[in-house]
Enzyme design. Structure first.
Site, PDB file in Angstrom:
ATOM      1  N   HIS A 266       0.832  -1.205   0.000  1.00 50.95           N
ATOM      2  CA  HIS A 266       0.000   0.000   0.000  1.00 50.95           C
ATOM      3  C   HIS A 266       0.868   1.258   0.000  1.00 50.95           C
ATOM      4  O   HIS A 266       0.529   2.263  -0.628  1.00 50.95           O
ATOM      5  CB  HIS A 266      -0.936   0.006   1.212  1.00 50.95           C
ATOM      6  CG  HIS A 266      -2.017  -1.015   1.141  1.00 50.95           C
ATOM      7  ND1 HIS A 266      -2.981  -1.010   0.156  1.00 50.95           N
ATOM      8  CD2 HIS A 266      -2.289  -2.078   1.938  1.00 50.95           C
ATOM      9  CE1 HIS A 266      -3.816  -2.028   0.353  1.00 50.95           C
ATOM     10  NE2 HIS A 266      -3.408  -2.688   1.420  1.00 50.95           N
ATOM     11  N   HIS A 345      15.751  40.943   1.813  1.00 56.77           N
ATOM     12  CA  HIS A 345      15.729  39.495   1.607  1.00 56.77           C
ATOM     13  C   HIS A 345      16.776  39.119   0.572  1.00 56.77           C
ATOM     14  O   HIS A 345      16.561  39.253  -0.626  1.00 56.77           O
ATOM     15  CB  HIS A 345      14.334  39.034   1.171  1.00 56.77           C
ATOM     16  CG  HIS A 345      14.121  37.555   1.350  1.00 56.77           C
ATOM     17  ND1 HIS A 345      14.108  36.674   0.312  1.00 56.77           N
ATOM     18  CD2 HIS A 345      13.928  36.825   2.476  1.00 56.77           C
ATOM     19  CE1 HIS A 345      13.897  35.451   0.770  1.00 56.77           C
ATOM     20  NE2 HIS A 345      13.781  35.511   2.088  1.00 56.77           N
TER      21      HIS A 345
END
Length: 440
Positions: A266, A345
């Site tokens: 599975h 940033h």
């Protein structure tokens, strides 16, 4: 002349049967109900307040230990693979599976009871083409336990599977095209099986409470213990194919491809289903229209600001370019070097912060819900962000196309959306967002 497209199908009427659940041991009644086009398969918990539903989708997969469990929020539905295998292989695209417990009846351990139920309900064509995933390139999944699944291009849905137990006991192989008639005859009757050495560990985990030799085969050494003889000499590999069909049904599309599996589980089935879904998402993003225009199909900047309370520098949507359906829309954000966040940033190497990409997704999703609710008297607040992934950097000069799809809403207060951002036909970020709306 173009071929007639295959149509979606649902069950013709409601049908039900009752029995015992394999792992919980509870008594349960399961009903199949018709559903409209593009509904997919949904499980409804009749035993819970408000009768919540869980979509049978790979996004809702929770556990894969000896069975496939799906869920949304606190709601769980266990051991869905036999039901899904029967619905998928017998050609049912849309249905509601209603249960009064958290696990379907195991029947005799095969998918035959569900095939019989589907035939009792009948299958009806609907006025909408089926959705397919056509395999273009080889895909594969491999695990540390030796399980291997390869997906190859094919114009049909085929499965070739090799199954072998501990020390390669009961090694078996089968290859077949998956069709309703072939599934009913060759795969559906194959029962679930367990090796004797695995029984006690499963019981210790509080599983297989409803298991017995009436609904499972137990392999002990070279002996096969069961209420009846083997239905096929290679019954084990046939049941493995059954599980593959059920687990891959979580993709939500018909697969045109050839699955080659060695000792599948599975877990590996689910990994392949996730890979298929990611590839389909990428294809959908690439195929989306890229024309930026205002008009009846979208919202210009002024209209966006009439809906959202955000303003510079935190408004992350320039405009909405389309509402594809009532539950889908696409927004756009042009990223320039003048964005205030570039000052701090990564100076010298400006990159748009990932958190602001998530915020852009949330703003587009909020617009979608506000449009559905036809009110701007509330403010949306984040509750959670799941499955967040940042795949590529967003740089000055990029144009971000922000896709949002409403996947769950509870009244006009709670919503869940699946979103992704696209730059140059490639997904750069994605997330599943939950948010609530409160009055201003």
């Amino acid at each position: 002349m173009a071929a007639t497209p295959e149509l979606q199908q649902t069950v013709g009427k409601t049908a039900s049967f009752s029995g015992t659940a394999l792992h919980t041991g509870e008594k349960v009644t399961l009903k199949l109900h018709p559903a409209p086009v593009d509904h997919g398969i949904k499980f409804r918990r009749k035993d819970l307040q408000d009768e919540p539903t869980v979509d049978a989708s790979i996004e809702n997969l929770k556990t894969v230990e000896r069975a496939t469990t799906i869920g949304e929020g606190p709601v769980r539905v266990h051991t869905v693979e036999h039901v899904l295998a029967a619905l998928s292989a017998m050609g049912v695209d849309n249905a509601i599976v209603e249960m009064d417990a958290n696990e379907p009846p195991i029947g005799d351990g095969s998918a035959q009871p569900y095939v019989d139920l589907i035939k009792k309900a009948g299958v009806t064509a609907q006025e909408e083409p089926r959705k397919f995933f056509n395999v273009r390139d080889t895909m594969h999944v491999e695990s540390k336990t030796g399980a291997l699944i390869v997906l190859l291009p094919d114009d049909k849905f085929r499965i070739s599977c090799t199954q072998a137990g501990p020390n390669n006991r009961f090694a078996q192989f089968l290859s077949m095209e998956v069709t309703p008639a072939g599934f009913e005859r060759e795969i559906a009757p194959a029962r679930t099986f367990v090796f004797y050495e695995d029984v006690k560990p499963l019981m210790d985990k509080n599983l297989i409470k409803g298991g017995s030799l009436e609904n499972a085969i137990v392999v002990r050494g070279e002996a096969v213990l069961s209420k009846e003889p083997l239905r096929f000499a290679d019954e084990f590999v046939r049941h493995k194919i059954l599980d593959i069909i059920g687990d891959l049904a979580l993709v939500g599309r018909r697969i045109r491809g050839h699955v080659v599996a060695v000792k599948p589980s599975h877990a590996t089935n689910a990994q392949l289903a996730r890979s298929i879904t990611r590839e389909q998402t990428r294809r959908s993003a690439v195929a989306a229209p890229r024309t930026i225009s205002s008009g009846d199909g979208g919202l210009d900047t002024d209209q966006v600001m009439q809906i959202l309370p955000h303003r510079f520098p935190f408004l992350m949507v320039d405009r909405i370019i389309s509402f594809e359906t009532e539950t889908k829309c696409v927004g756009v954000k042009t990223v320039t070097i003048n964005e205030p966040f570039f000052q701090g940033h990564f100076p010298g190497h400006p990159v748009m912060p990932g958190v602001l990409q998530v915020e852009a997704m949330a703003q587009v999703a909020s617009i979608l819900l506000f449009k559905l609710a036809k009110t701007t008297s509330r403010i949306g607040y984040f509750m959670s962000a799941d499955e967040v992934k940042f795949r590529k950097p967003v740089l000055p000069g990029d144009t971000i196309f922000i896709h949002a799809e409403l996947t769950k809403s509870r009244g006009e207060r709670l919503a869940k959306a699946k979103c992704h951002c696209v730059v140059n036909d490639a997904i750069v970020s994605e997330a599943e967002l939950m948010f609530t709306f409160l009055d201003k």
